[in-house]
Scaffold this motif. Structure first.
Motif, mmCIF file in Angstrom:
data_model
loop_
_atom_site.group_PDB
_atom_site.id
_atom_site.type_symbol
_atom_site.label_atom_id
_atom_site.label_comp_id
_atom_site.label_asym_id
_atom_site.label_seq_id
_atom_site.Cartn_x
_atom_site.Cartn_y
_atom_site.Cartn_z
ATOM 1 N N HIS A 40 0.827 -1.217 0.000
ATOM 2 C CA HIS A 40 0.000 0.000 0.000
ATOM 3 C C HIS A 40 0.850 1.250 0.000
ATOM 4 C CE1 HIS A 40 -3.754 -2.233 1.734
ATOM 5 N NE2 HIS A 40 -3.457 -2.586 0.497
ATOM 6 N N LEU A 41 0.256 2.331 -0.467
ATOM 7 C CA LEU A 41 0.934 3.618 -0.474
ATOM 8 C C LEU A 41 0.123 4.621 0.336
ATOM 9 C CD1 LEU A 41 2.178 3.700 -4.160
ATOM 10 C CD2 LEU A 41 3.600 3.775 -2.113
ATOM 11 N N GLY A 42 0.707 5.097 1.419
ATOM 12 C CA GLY A 42 0.020 6.086 2.243
ATOM 13 C C GLY A 42 0.542 7.479 1.962
ATOM 14 N N CYS A 43 1.813 7.684 2.257
ATOM 15 C CA CYS A 43 2.382 9.039 2.183
ATOM 16 C C CYS A 43 3.287 9.229 0.981
ATOM 17 C CB CYS A 43 3.179 9.318 3.452
ATOM 18 S SG CYS A 43 4.631 8.247 3.627
ATOM 19 N N GLU A 44 3.894 8.152 0.508
ATOM 20 C CA GLU A 44 4.879 8.196 -0.574
ATOM 21 C C GLU A 44 6.069 9.097 -0.282
ATOM 22 O OE1 GLU A 44 3.401 7.647 -4.782
ATOM 23 O OE2 GLU A 44 1.563 8.385 -3.848
ATOM 24 N N GLY A 46 8.014 8.182 2.882
ATOM 25 C CA GLY A 46 8.836 7.520 3.890
ATOM 26 C C GLY A 46 8.332 7.552 5.316
ATOM 27 N N VAL A 47 7.166 8.144 5.557
ATOM 28 C CA VAL A 47 6.741 8.339 6.939
ATOM 29 C C VAL A 47 5.839 7.219 7.479
ATOM 30 C CG1 VAL A 47 5.468 9.865 8.497
ATOM 31 C CG2 VAL A 47 7.032 10.834 6.822
ATOM 32 N N CYS A 48 4.918 6.695 6.649
ATOM 33 C CA CYS A 48 3.849 5.866 7.213
ATOM 34 C C CYS A 48 4.167 4.372 7.303
ATOM 35 C CB CYS A 48 2.566 6.065 6.411
ATOM 36 S SG CYS A 48 2.602 5.308 4.771
ATOM 37 N N GLY A 49 5.045 3.866 6.455
ATOM 38 C CA GLY A 49 5.429 2.459 6.521
ATOM 39 C C GLY A 49 4.482 1.506 5.813
ATOM 40 N N ALA A 50 3.390 1.998 5.207
ATOM 41 C CA ALA A 50 2.422 1.101 4.558
ATOM 42 C C ALA A 50 3.040 0.329 3.401
ATOM 43 C CB ALA A 50 1.218 1.910 4.054
ATOM 44 N N CYS A 51 4.094 0.878 2.803
ATOM 45 C CA CYS A 51 4.698 0.298 1.597
ATOM 46 C C CYS A 51 5.836 -0.666 1.887
ATOM 47 C CB CYS A 51 5.222 1.433 0.721
ATOM 48 S SG CYS A 51 6.594 2.301 1.531
ATOM 49 N N ARG A 61 11.332 0.824 2.903
ATOM 50 C CA ARG A 61 10.218 1.575 2.345
ATOM 51 C C ARG A 61 10.258 1.441 0.828
ATOM 52 N NH1 ARG A 61 8.612 2.540 7.445
ATOM 53 N NH2 ARG A 61 8.800 4.676 8.178
ATOM 54 N N CYS A 63 8.522 2.963 -1.230
ATOM 55 C CA CYS A 63 8.312 4.271 -1.866
ATOM 56 C C CYS A 63 9.602 5.077 -1.903
ATOM 57 C CB CYS A 63 7.220 5.063 -1.147
ATOM 58 S SG CYS A 63 7.703 5.662 0.492
HETATM 59 S S1 FES Z 1 4.005 5.104 1.433
HETATM 60 FE FE1 FES Z 1 4.305 5.914 3.413
HETATM 61 S S2 FES Z 1 6.279 5.146 3.852
HETATM 62 FE FE2 FES Z 1 6.039 4.546 1.828
#
Ligand code: FES
Ligand SMILES: Cc1cc2nc3c(=O)[nH]c(=O)nc-3n(C[C@H](O)[C@H](O)[C@H](O)COP(=O)(O)OP(=O)(O)OC[C@H]3O[C@@H](n4cnc5c(N)ncnc54)[C@H](O)[C@@H]3O)c2cc1C
Ligand code: FES
Lengths: 160, 291
Positions: A40-44, A46-51, A61, A63
């Motif tokens: 998944h992509l949350g912030c693109e 580096g902050v959220c870790g979804a990727c 990461r 992204c």
């Molecule tokens: S999409 Fe948030 S850290 Fe990669």
């Protein structure tokens, strides 16, 4: 215009070849070129870790890596975590059992991160678990169920 | 795809890399772990026509002991440092700073050289390099040179490196015992850049008095800096934990460009900074005295 580049990446055990623009992130390569939308992509940024995916066994990461930088590497996404017959991994089963997810958006990132973390630290303290989870954001669970799931997975992996 | 388009280069030697950098001029940018650069590209805070990736330049990676020093190749990852027993033994301050950098998924890609070259005002490694008087090695088509950390850090996100220069390694001196090291920082969330932080290194003579002291501050100015007056005030004294609060106050007294933003006013950061110095002093002294 920038030249496209040929790359070969092994994704969840399968070799993939593609010709990609250098600015394509590994996350977009996995989602768009490979159709593996579990990453998944949350912030693109580096902050959220979804990727989070495993790049040569290390959690990264996706992204913040360009697909061209992963040329010649081995990638594991959340789709490659369960066994081929679909049986959930210890970490996945613990997340289900301990209510480690609600909407599930953050879950692939957590599952992949925790898998890498427990592989390197099979007997973590509660403190270490919390530090390891700091790089993944979840908007739903309040984290308690996630922390419990990781504790349970660690204790179970420990006993086998 | 969020970043603007760029050409990608992956040279295989340091020589080849600097030749490319010289040819590309301000259109070229080195990429190591990408953990600072890629977010900037994604947010389009920066765009470059060409990225020069260091991933295939294997000579830039590794940890080596050399007569009383430890030399670390620029593209050695933060995760590698965290796993290294040599670093834990010989440069404990660096080992203790590493887990404070972001999260483990960042440290698996982020490099020593990238951290130093990026030179964020609140980053841990530049402060550690400054505290321990590390030396940085740079290479360009004009040749090789060595830059002391104090001259390397010139301001926020700026260093003494020329545009076409490659950071190849950083060398840390090994302090003889008895000595103690500590790094303390305060961030609102675990893994965030620190609001304020301090590193303390103390060495004792045979009589148990301070004969070496270095105090590095980060997040408290345009770049990491040293608290020279506070350091000098400890020399020749028997190190006591109850000196900590005074040293903390003194270390912060001369700072005149403490940042102020919505995360904290300059006055708040100053108090937090003094508390971090005091904490780090206590821990460093405890280690120096009791091992
Ligand atoms: S999409 Fe948030 S850290 Fe990669
Ligand atoms: C969510 C998140 C949290 C973070 N938290 C922290 C933190 O708490 N503390 C901290 O210190 N950092 C933090 N970082 C940044 C991280 O430590 C970066 O890894 C580091 O700052 C840069 O290293 P890199 O190898 O990724 O460099 P890159 O991003 O590849 O490059 C950064 C800069 O350095 C230059 N550069 C890189 N290598 C060289 C070289 N060998 N020679 C010349 N120039 C070079 C590049 O051109 C670029 O300008 C965080 C990052 C993220 C995404
Ligand atoms: S379960 Fe919804 S974001 Fe974590």
């Amino acid at each position: 215009m920038a030249d496209d580049i040929d790359i070969r990446i092994r994704v969840n055990g399968l070799p993939r070849r593609a010709t990609v623009p250098p600015r394509l992130t590994l996350a977009d390569f996995l989602r768009v070129n490979c159709g593996l939308t579990g990453t998944h992509l949350g912030c693109e940024h580096g902050v959220c870790g979804a990727c989070t995916v495993l790049l040569d066994r290390e959690a990264v990461r996706a992204c913040l890596v360009f697909a061209v930088q992963a040329d010649g590497s081995d990638v594991t996404t959340v789709e490659g975590i369960a066994s081929p017959d679909g049986e959930l991994s210890v970490v996945q089963a613990a997340f289900r059992e301990h209510h480690g997810l609600q909407c599930g958006f953050c879950t692939p990132g957590f599952v992949v991160s925790v898998t890498a973390f427990l592989a390197e630290n099979p007997k973590p303290t509660d403190e270490e678990i919390r530090a390891a989870l700091s790089g993944n954001l979840c908007r739903c669970t309040g984290y308690q169920g996630i922390v419990n799931a990781v504790r349970a997975a660690a204790d179970r992996e420990d006993s086998v | 795809m969020k970043p603007a388009a760029f050409e990608y280069h992956a040279p295989t030697s340091a020589e080849e890399t600097v030749a490319l950098l010289a040819e590309l001029g301000d259109e070229g940018k080195t990429i190591a772990g990408g953990q600072s650069l890629v977010p900037m590209l994604a947010l389009r805070l920066a765009t470059f026509g060409h990225l020069v990736d260091l991933r295939r330049v294997h000579e830039l990676r590794g940890i080596e002991q050399r007569d009383g020093t430890v030399r670390i190749g620029a593209t050695t990852t933060q995760a590698t440092l965290q796993r290294s027993e040599d670093i834990r033994d010989l440069v404990p301050l660096l080992a203790r700073a590493t887990p404070l950098i972001g999260h483990f998924q960042i440290r698996s890609r982020g490099t020593v050289g990238g951290s130093l070259a990026h030179a964020d005002a609140a980053a841990e490694y530049p402060a550690v390099a400054l505290t321990l008087d590390a030396e940085l090695e740079a290479l360009s088509v004009r040749g090789r040179r060595t830059i002391p950390a104090a001259r390397f850090l010139t301001g926020t996100w700026t260093t003494a490196l020329a545009e076409d220069e490659l950071l190849t390694a950083v060398t840390f001196p090994v302090w003889r015992r008895p000595r103690g090291f500590a790094i303390e920082e305060f961030a609102r969330r675990s893994g965030d850049f620190a609001l304020a932080g301090a590193a303390v290194a103390v060495g004792l003579d045979a009589g148990g008095r301070v004969d070496r002291c270095a105090i590095g501050l980060f997040g408290l100015g345009p770049s990491a800096c040293r608290a020279h007056t506070a350091e000098a005030g400890t020399m020749g004294r028997e190190p006591a934990e109850d000196m900590a609060d005074d040293i903390g106050r003194q270390a912060l007294a001369d700072l005149d460009s403490i940042p102020s933003d919505l995360h904290g006013s300059a006055g708040y950061r100053k108090r937090v900074g003094a508390a971090m110095v005091a904490r780090a002093w206590r821990r460093a002294v405890r280690e120096a005295v009791h091992g």
